[in-house]
Design an enzyme around this catalytic site. Sequence first.
Site, PDB file in Angstrom:
ATOM      1  N   LYS A 158       0.837  -1.199   0.000  1.00 57.47           N
ATOM      2  CA  LYS A 158       0.000   0.000   0.000  1.00 57.47           C
ATOM      3  C   LYS A 158       0.878   1.257   0.000  1.00 57.47           C
ATOM      4  O   LYS A 158       0.682   2.163  -0.793  1.00 57.47           O
ATOM      5  CB  LYS A 158      -0.904  -0.035   1.235  1.00 57.47           C
ATOM      6  CG  LYS A 158      -1.825   1.141   1.345  1.00 57.47           C
ATOM      7  CD  LYS A 158      -2.759   0.989   2.529  1.00 57.47           C
ATOM      8  CE  LYS A 158      -3.439   2.308   2.817  1.00 57.47           C
ATOM      9  NZ  LYS A 158      -4.326   2.267   3.971  1.00 57.47           N
ATOM     10  N   GLU A 168      -4.372  -6.346  15.139  1.00 56.82           N
ATOM     11  CA  GLU A 168      -3.880  -5.045  14.682  1.00 56.82           C
ATOM     12  C   GLU A 168      -5.018  -4.020  14.749  1.00 56.82           C
ATOM     13  O   GLU A 168      -4.793  -2.834  14.928  1.00 56.82           O
ATOM     14  CB  GLU A 168      -3.311  -5.142  13.259  1.00 56.82           C
ATOM     15  CG  GLU A 168      -2.342  -4.017  12.925  1.00 56.82           C
ATOM     16  CD  GLU A 168      -1.601  -4.208  11.611  1.00 56.82           C
ATOM     17  OE1 GLU A 168      -2.223  -4.048  10.547  1.00 56.82           O
ATOM     18  OE2 GLU A 168      -0.392  -4.493  11.625  1.00 56.82           O
ATOM     19  N   GLU A 221      10.542  -4.686   4.278  1.00 61.37           N
ATOM     20  CA  GLU A 221      10.575  -6.099   3.890  1.00 61.37           C
ATOM     21  C   GLU A 221      10.242  -6.245   2.400  1.00 61.37           C
ATOM     22  O   GLU A 221      10.927  -6.935   1.641  1.00 61.37           O
ATOM     23  CB  GLU A 221       9.550  -6.899   4.706  1.00 61.37           C
ATOM     24  CG  GLU A 221       9.871  -7.049   6.180  1.00 61.37           C
ATOM     25  CD  GLU A 221       9.259  -5.957   7.037  1.00 61.37           C
ATOM     26  OE1 GLU A 221       9.026  -4.837   6.521  1.00 61.37           O
ATOM     27  OE2 GLU A 221       9.032  -6.223   8.231  1.00 61.37           O
ATOM     28  N   LYS A 275       9.656  -0.659  14.014  1.00 59.69           N
ATOM     29  CA  LYS A 275      10.201  -0.371  12.677  1.00 59.69           C
ATOM     30  C   LYS A 275      11.312   0.662  12.782  1.00 59.69           C
ATOM     31  O   LYS A 275      12.380   0.500  12.197  1.00 59.69           O
ATOM     32  CB  LYS A 275       9.101   0.207  11.769  1.00 59.69           C
ATOM     33  CG  LYS A 275       8.082  -0.774  11.260  1.00 59.69           C
ATOM     34  CD  LYS A 275       7.187  -0.062  10.249  1.00 59.69           C
ATOM     35  CE  LYS A 275       5.926  -0.822   9.959  1.00 59.69           C
ATOM     36  NZ  LYS A 275       4.993  -0.106   9.117  1.00 59.69           N
ATOM     37  N   GLY A 277      -4.727  -1.862   5.139  1.00 56.15           N
ATOM     38  CA  GLY A 277      -3.966  -3.012   4.643  1.00 56.15           C
ATOM     39  C   GLY A 277      -4.641  -4.335   4.959  1.00 56.15           C
ATOM     40  O   GLY A 277      -4.802  -5.205   4.106  1.00 56.15           O
ATOM     41  N   ARG A 278      -5.087  -4.493   6.196  1.00 54.80           N
ATOM     42  CA  ARG A 278      -5.659  -5.788   6.606  1.00 54.80           C
ATOM     43  C   ARG A 278      -7.081  -5.987   6.089  1.00 54.80           C
ATOM     44  O   ARG A 278      -7.687  -7.028   6.345  1.00 54.80           O
ATOM     45  CB  ARG A 278      -5.588  -5.934   8.133  1.00 54.80           C
ATOM     46  CG  ARG A 278      -6.172  -4.757   8.900  1.00 54.80           C
ATOM     47  CD  ARG A 278      -5.770  -4.796  10.370  1.00 54.80           C
ATOM     48  NE  ARG A 278      -6.213  -3.623  11.120  1.00 54.80           N
ATOM     49  CZ  ARG A 278      -5.545  -2.478  11.207  1.00 54.80           C
ATOM     50  NH1 ARG A 278      -4.392  -2.341  10.537  1.00 54.80           N
ATOM     51  NH2 ARG A 278      -5.999  -1.481  11.920  1.00 54.80           N
ATOM     52  N   HIS A 311      -4.284 -32.840  18.312  1.00 58.53           N
ATOM     53  CA  HIS A 311      -3.138 -33.663  18.711  1.00 58.53           C
ATOM     54  C   HIS A 311      -1.976 -32.804  19.170  1.00 58.53           C
ATOM     55  O   HIS A 311      -0.836 -33.257  19.189  1.00 58.53           O
ATOM     56  CB  HIS A 311      -2.727 -34.566  17.542  1.00 58.53           C
ATOM     57  CG  HIS A 311      -3.838 -35.486  17.134  1.00 58.53           C
ATOM     58  ND1 HIS A 311      -4.031 -36.716  17.721  1.00 58.53           N
ATOM     59  CD2 HIS A 311      -4.860 -35.312  16.254  1.00 58.53           C
ATOM     60  CE1 HIS A 311      -5.116 -37.276  17.191  1.00 58.53           C
ATOM     61  NE2 HIS A 311      -5.637 -36.443  16.303  1.00 58.53           N
TER      62      HIS A 311
HETATM   63  O1  F6P Z   1       3.384  -2.621   9.742  1.00 57.40           O
HETATM   64  C1  F6P Z   1       2.037  -2.869   9.671  1.00 57.40           C
HETATM   65  C2  F6P Z   1       1.515  -2.621   8.297  1.00 57.40           C
HETATM   66  O2  F6P Z   1       1.399  -1.272   8.065  1.00 57.40           O
HETATM   67  C3  F6P Z   1       0.193  -3.322   8.091  1.00 57.40           C
HETATM   68  O3  F6P Z   1      -0.874  -2.620   8.595  1.00 57.40           O
HETATM   69  C4  F6P Z   1       0.185  -3.493   6.615  1.00 57.40           C
HETATM   70  O4  F6P Z   1      -0.770  -4.432   6.219  1.00 57.40           O
HETATM   71  C5  F6P Z   1       1.598  -3.938   6.380  1.00 57.40           C
HETATM   72  O5  F6P Z   1       2.358  -3.173   7.303  1.00 57.40           O
HETATM   73  C6  F6P Z   1       2.124  -3.762   4.989  1.00 57.40           C
HETATM   74  O6  F6P Z   1       2.073  -2.444   4.573  1.00 57.40           O
HETATM   75  P1  F6P Z   1       2.217  -2.053   3.052  1.00 57.40           P
HETATM   76  O7  F6P Z   1       1.101  -2.667   2.300  1.00 57.40           O
HETATM   77  O8  F6P Z   1       2.178  -0.568   3.018  1.00 57.40           O
HETATM   78  O9  F6P Z   1       3.542  -2.587   2.571  1.00 57.40           O
END
Ligand code: F6P
Length: 538
Positions: free
Chosen positions: A198, A342, A204, A502, A256-257, A373
Site C-alpha cells: 500500500k 492489529e 521487507e 520499525k 492493509g488488513r 493432537h
Molecule cells: O506494519 C504494519 C503494516 O502497516 C500493516 O498494517 C500493513 O498491512 C503492512 O504493514 C504492509 O504495509 P504495506 O502494504 O504498506 O507494505
Amino acid sequence: MMNRFAPLLAHAETVKDRHILDLFAAAPERARDFAAEAGPFLFDYSKTNIDAAGLALLIDLAETTGVAERRAAMFAGAKINETENRAVLHTAWRSPAESILVDGHDVMPPLRATLARMGAFATALREGRYTGQGGAITDVVNIGIGGSDLGPAMAALACTAFATGPRLHFVSNVDGAHIHDTLAGLNPETTLVIVASKTFTTIETMTNAETARVWMAEVVKTPATQFAAISSAVDKTAAFGIPPERVFGFEDWVGGRYSVWSPIGLSLMIGIGPEAFARFQAGAAAMDAHFLNAPFSANLPVLLALVGLWHNQVLGHATRAVLPYEQRLARLPAYLQQLEMESNGKRVSMDGADLPYHSGPVVWGEPGTNGQHAFYQLIHQGTRVVPCEFIVTARGLEPDLEHQHLLLVANCLAQSEALLRGRSLEDATAIMRKKGLEGAELERQARHRVFPGNRPSTTLLFDQLTPETLGGLIALYEHRVFVEGVILGINSFDQWGVELGKELALALAPVLEGKADGAAKDGSTRALAERIRELRGL
Ligand code: F6P
C-alpha cells in the site's frame, strides 16, 4: 471513562459459576434460540454461558454505543478513522452500489475501471496472451507483508480447489531464506512478480522486490515487463521502474488488513480467474447487506462481536482459539491475528483516554484435527478457559473423499461436545475401575482423567468452502472486528503500535554492522548486538 461493561459484569457475577448444560436442560429450544443465520452461514452460540438476560444486556450495549450510527458512517464513506483522518471503505471494492461519495467525489467509477483492468490483465495472463520472455507465465510471486500478503495468501490456499491459473507463491519475510527458497524452484523467464505494498515503502517488501529484480535481470532482458505493482503510492511504483499499465492503485481509505478485495487480491484473481474472484466479492457483498439490514439479535457480525466481548471483557478470558475444520483455511488464524489484533489491540479510546477494560483478545489457532493432537490438551484440562470458535463445512470438495470429511466434521462436533460436557470424577473412576484399578491408585488415576467441561465454544457452520462462502466468511470477521471496536470505543483502523519497532530496527541495522554506536542502547540490546557482531565476524 466509564466502564460500559458494568451491567454485564454485575450480571456475570450472578451466573458465572453455573453449568452451560443446565441452560440446555432449562430451555430445550436453546440451540435454536441462541443461533442465527445469514445466507449460507449458521452461527451457533448456544454452548456459551449467555442467557436471555445476558443477551439483552449485550444487545443493549451495541445499541447504546452507537454501532448502527458508526456502521452507517463507515458505509457512507465518512472519515471514521479519526487518527489518520481517513474514510474506511474497503466495502466499496465489493459493493454493487452505483456511487459512493468521499469528499464529494464518487469513488466507484475509478474503482470499477481498476477492477476491469485487473480482470483484463489476469485473463491475458491466464490465457497465455501476456507472456514472459520464455512464454506463458507459469508462476506468480506476490511480494508483500501484513495485509499485502496474509489476505491473498490465506484466500489462495482456501481456494485451492478453484485454482485454474498459474501457480501462486507468496513471499513476505525479510529473512532472505523466504525469497531464496521461493525463487529456487522457479524459471525467471516464465515468472511474474507482483510487488504489493500500500505504501510502497515497507522495508521487507522493497528489499524482497529488489532481490527479485536482480534474480530476474540475470536472465530476462527487460525484467520490468514481468513485474506488476499494487499500491496507493503510484508515484513510488514508477520510481521502482514498473510501468503504469501494470500498476493497480487503490486509495488510502482501504486499510492493509482489509484490502484483499482491492488490487491487493490480484494474485488471487490470477489464480482463480476474474469470475471466481467476482463470486468471492459477491459473497462478501451479501454479508455486507446482512450486516447493514439484520436486527442486532439476528445479525451475525454483531453476535460474533458480542460473544467475543462477553468472553474477553466480561468473563476475563484473554485469548480466543479459532479452529477451522477445513485444512484449506490453515492460514485463516494468521489472517485473523492481523485483522483482529492489529485492529483492536489498542490501549486508549478514540479520544485518547486509557481504556478502563481490556482491548481485543489474543487470537490464535490451527486447523482441526491437527490442533487436537497438539494444544487441545490445554483447552480441555488446563487451568485457563479458552473460548473456542469452531468453523466447519458440512461437505468437502472432493466427492471421493467425503468419508474423510465426515470424520473431520464428527471430530469438530465431538470437541465442542467434550468441552461442554466434560467427564466427571464418577465417570472417570468407573472407567478406571473397569480397567482393574482400585484404592488410592484408582483415585489418583481417575483424577487425571477428569474433564471439567463447562467450557464455552461457538460453531460457525456452512455447506462448502467456495469463493462465495470464503468472501462471506472474511466479511463476517471484518464486521465483527468493527463492531467490537465500536463497543470498545477504539479506532480499529490505525496501527501505531507497529511503528516503534520499525524505527528501532532501522537504527539498529548500522549498529549491527559496526557502523554506528550502540552506546545509548540498554545493556541487553548492547550485549546482544556485540555478540551478533562477533558471530558475524565484524
Ligand atoms: O506494519 C504494519 C503494516 O502497516 C500493516 O498494517 C500493513 O498491512 C503492512 O504493514 C504492509 O504495509 P504495506 O502494504 O504498506 O507494505
